[in-house]
Write a protein that holds these residues in place. Structure first.
Motif, mmCIF file in Angstrom:
data_model
loop_
_atom_site.group_PDB
_atom_site.id
_atom_site.type_symbol
_atom_site.label_atom_id
_atom_site.label_comp_id
_atom_site.label_asym_id
_atom_site.label_seq_id
_atom_site.Cartn_x
_atom_site.Cartn_y
_atom_site.Cartn_z
ATOM 1 N N GLN A 133 0.669 -1.137 0.037
ATOM 2 C CA GLN A 133 0.032 0.026 -0.130
ATOM 3 C C GLN A 133 0.930 0.937 0.206
ATOM 4 O O GLN A 133 1.610 1.308 0.979
ATOM 5 C CB GLN A 133 -0.905 0.130 1.291
ATOM 6 N N TYR B 151 -1.994 9.171 0.384
ATOM 7 C CA TYR B 151 -3.351 9.492 1.018
ATOM 8 C C TYR B 151 -3.669 11.038 0.995
ATOM 9 O O TYR B 151 -4.513 11.646 1.907
ATOM 10 C CB TYR B 151 -3.369 9.035 2.324
ATOM 11 N N ILE C 298 -8.302 2.968 -5.397
ATOM 12 C CA ILE C 298 -9.370 2.406 -4.748
ATOM 13 C C ILE C 298 -9.981 3.920 -4.188
ATOM 14 O O ILE C 298 -9.512 4.735 -3.541
ATOM 15 C CB ILE C 298 -9.095 1.774 -3.349
ATOM 16 N N ILE D 180 -12.929 5.566 -2.145
ATOM 17 C CA ILE D 180 -13.724 5.231 -0.706
ATOM 18 C C ILE D 180 -14.731 6.316 -0.670
ATOM 19 O O ILE D 180 -14.544 7.493 -0.355
ATOM 20 C CB ILE D 180 -12.848 5.120 0.531
ATOM 21 N N CYS E 273 -15.802 1.576 -3.297
ATOM 22 C CA CYS E 273 -16.089 0.870 -2.091
ATOM 23 C C CYS E 273 -16.623 1.904 -1.178
ATOM 24 O O CYS E 273 -16.171 3.281 -1.455
ATOM 25 C CB CYS E 273 -15.217 0.004 -1.478
ATOM 26 N N GLN F 205 -16.293 2.351 3.486
ATOM 27 C CA GLN F 205 -15.705 1.835 4.474
ATOM 28 C C GLN F 205 -16.409 0.413 5.042
ATOM 29 O O GLN F 205 -17.785 0.710 4.462
ATOM 30 C CB GLN F 205 -15.658 2.699 5.822
ATOM 31 N N GLN F 206 -15.786 -0.516 5.367
ATOM 32 C CA GLN F 206 -16.263 -1.627 5.254
ATOM 33 C C GLN F 206 -17.761 -1.888 5.967
ATOM 34 O O GLN F 206 -18.635 -2.499 5.695
ATOM 35 C CB GLN F 206 -15.425 -2.431 5.857
ATOM 36 N N LEU G 137 -14.712 -6.739 0.897
ATOM 37 C CA LEU G 137 -13.379 -6.510 0.528
ATOM 38 C C LEU G 137 -12.413 -7.616 0.215
ATOM 39 O O LEU G 137 -11.548 -7.554 -0.571
ATOM 40 C CB LEU G 137 -12.669 -5.337 1.415
ATOM 41 N N GLN H 155 -4.835 -3.923 5.407
ATOM 42 C CA GLN H 155 -5.195 -2.954 4.542
ATOM 43 C C GLN H 155 -6.762 -2.912 4.713
ATOM 44 O O GLN H 155 -7.436 -1.914 4.682
ATOM 45 C CB GLN H 155 -4.878 -3.606 3.342
ATOM 46 N N LEU I 39 -9.119 0.594 5.524
ATOM 47 C CA LEU I 39 -10.366 1.007 4.887
ATOM 48 C C LEU I 39 -11.455 0.827 5.861
ATOM 49 O O LEU I 39 -12.253 1.769 5.494
ATOM 50 C CB LEU I 39 -10.461 0.047 3.618
ATOM 51 N N SER I 40 -11.377 0.177 6.764
ATOM 52 C CA SER I 40 -12.607 0.140 7.585
ATOM 53 C C SER I 40 -12.925 1.350 8.667
ATOM 54 O O SER I 40 -13.709 1.906 8.855
ATOM 55 C CB SER I 40 -12.852 -1.077 8.429
ATOM 56 N N TYR J 184 -6.614 11.224 6.622
ATOM 57 C CA TYR J 184 -5.733 9.969 6.378
ATOM 58 C C TYR J 184 -4.552 10.335 7.297
ATOM 59 O O TYR J 184 -3.367 10.005 6.947
ATOM 60 C CB TYR J 184 -5.232 10.153 4.778
#
Length: 365
Positions: A3, A7, A26, A28, A60, A62-63, A128, A142, A146-147, A153
């Motif tokens: 990663q 950010y 990605i 978000i 996506c 956040q989870q 994810l 990772q 993301l969650s 950041y």
């Protein structure tokens, strides 16, 4: 997969694979603050030295947050207006992470100018960690990132071990997580009648899960957790504060204060310390003391009177900066004095008049 630390733009992560320079971007969506800024940055990425390489998008939230089709459609329309068509002719996969979107909905959300390019390249996954199906292997760290990622950041601060003032503060003047916990007990008064309340530890895995939710300020899920898990997080966050709610000096003074000191003198000591404490510390003390007093009302059912509650919570409020043998010897004295504090907390907070003489002079007995 590695990663990359890029950010700068909230909502946009640029990620590279270990097996080459195959770019993955990605997005978000719930983190995007300025869509035009994201479009500009994406344009810059697509015009880099790898301008002829194919790439993949992952869209996506956040989870813990569901991704809706209207969010995807709005983002695609913004990109269509701000990024040249030829840049999207290189796209290999457009992956949407959502359990609330159907394949046909995703296809219908593609702007007409891109439909020929993207229709056969769009893929849906539910979570994810299913990205590995498409040879995009996110590590658990990772996925967790993301969650929990925040809007700026910034490097993530562990939930435990902060100063109390470093937590997001609610309108009531206490940390948001504490408000959520106190409201949880207000809604579930029956939990406070449970025998051994605050003495039984909850599941470590569930504790970690709840902490992750608190980390992203998702307090609404608290009702899904067992009361022993909530109480474990409650106690641990207080016990592990960078600086205790009461200053270190207060513990050192209290452990040397005789247990048979007059109530009046002890109350005066506490009043002086309250005068010097930050407002968030005072309000936090008051709210928790009120809770403990309420819990003690059910002593006949939960077997947790003020004395037992003080044994549990005194270390959450009072501790030495550097523990030594005298701290263990003085623990019973501190518990006794903390018990008195809980019983009289309203007295201290009604009218605080700071005396700017040194604390040591004021507290000489």
């Amino acid at each position: 997969m590695q990663q990359q630390k890029s950010y700068q733009i909230p909502g946009l992560l640029k990620i590279g694979l270990q097996n080459g320079n195959y770019p993955i971007y990605i997005l978000i969506l719930n983190q995007i603050q300025n869509m035009k800024e994201v479009c500009l940055k994406m344009n810059q990425y697509l015009q880099t030295i790898n301008a002829f390489n194919s790439y993949t998008w992952v869209i996506c939230n956040q989870q813990t947050l569901k991704l809706e089709i209207k969010e995807v459609k709005q983002m695609l329309n913004s990109f269509c207006k701000n990024i040249p068509l030829q840049q999207f002719q290189r796209i290999e996969k457009l992956i949407i992470v959502s359990d609330a979107i159907q394949q046909q909905q995703a296809i219908d959300a593609i702007p007409s100018a891109w439909s020929k390019i993207l229709t056969n390249k769009i893929h849906l996954v539910l979570k994810l960690n299913e990205l590995m199906i498409h040879k995009i292997e996110l590590t658990q760290n990772q996925i967790d990132f993301l969650s929990r990622i925040n809007n700026t950041y910034q490097e993530e601060i562990p939930f435990y071990g902060r100063d109390i003032s470093e937590y997001p503060i609610s309108q009531t003047g206490v940390p948001e997580f504490l408000d959520a916990i106190l409201q949880y007990y207000e809604r579930h008064d029956d939990y406070l009648r449970k025998q051994g309340v605050f003495r039984i530890s909850g599941s470590i895995q569930q504790e970690q899960s709840l902490v992750q939710q608190f980390q992203i300020r998702n307090y609404s899920v608290i009702d899904e957790y067992d009361p022993d898990v909530v109480s474990t997080v409650f106690k641990n966050v207080l016990c592990q504060l960078k600086k205790p709610i009461f200053p270190f000096e207060m513990y050192d003074i209290l452990k040397e204060t005789e247990i048979n000191i007059s109530k009046e003198k002890l109350l005066e000591m506490f009043q002086v310390f309250f005068a010097y404490m930050p407002e968030v510390n005072r309000k936090t003390t008051k709210r928790i003391a009120e809770l403990l007093f309420h819990v003690a009302d059910y002593e006949s059912e939960n077997l947790m009177g003020l004395h037992n509650l003080s044994i549990v919570f005194a270390p959450c409020f009072l501790r030495s900066e550097q523990a030594d043998l005298s701290d263990f010897q003085g623990a019973k004295i501190v518990v006794h004095h903390f018990n008195l504090l809980v019983q009289n907390v309203e007295y201290f907070l009604q009218e605080i008049k700071p005396n700017r003489n040194s604390i040591s002079q004021k507290l000489s007995l």
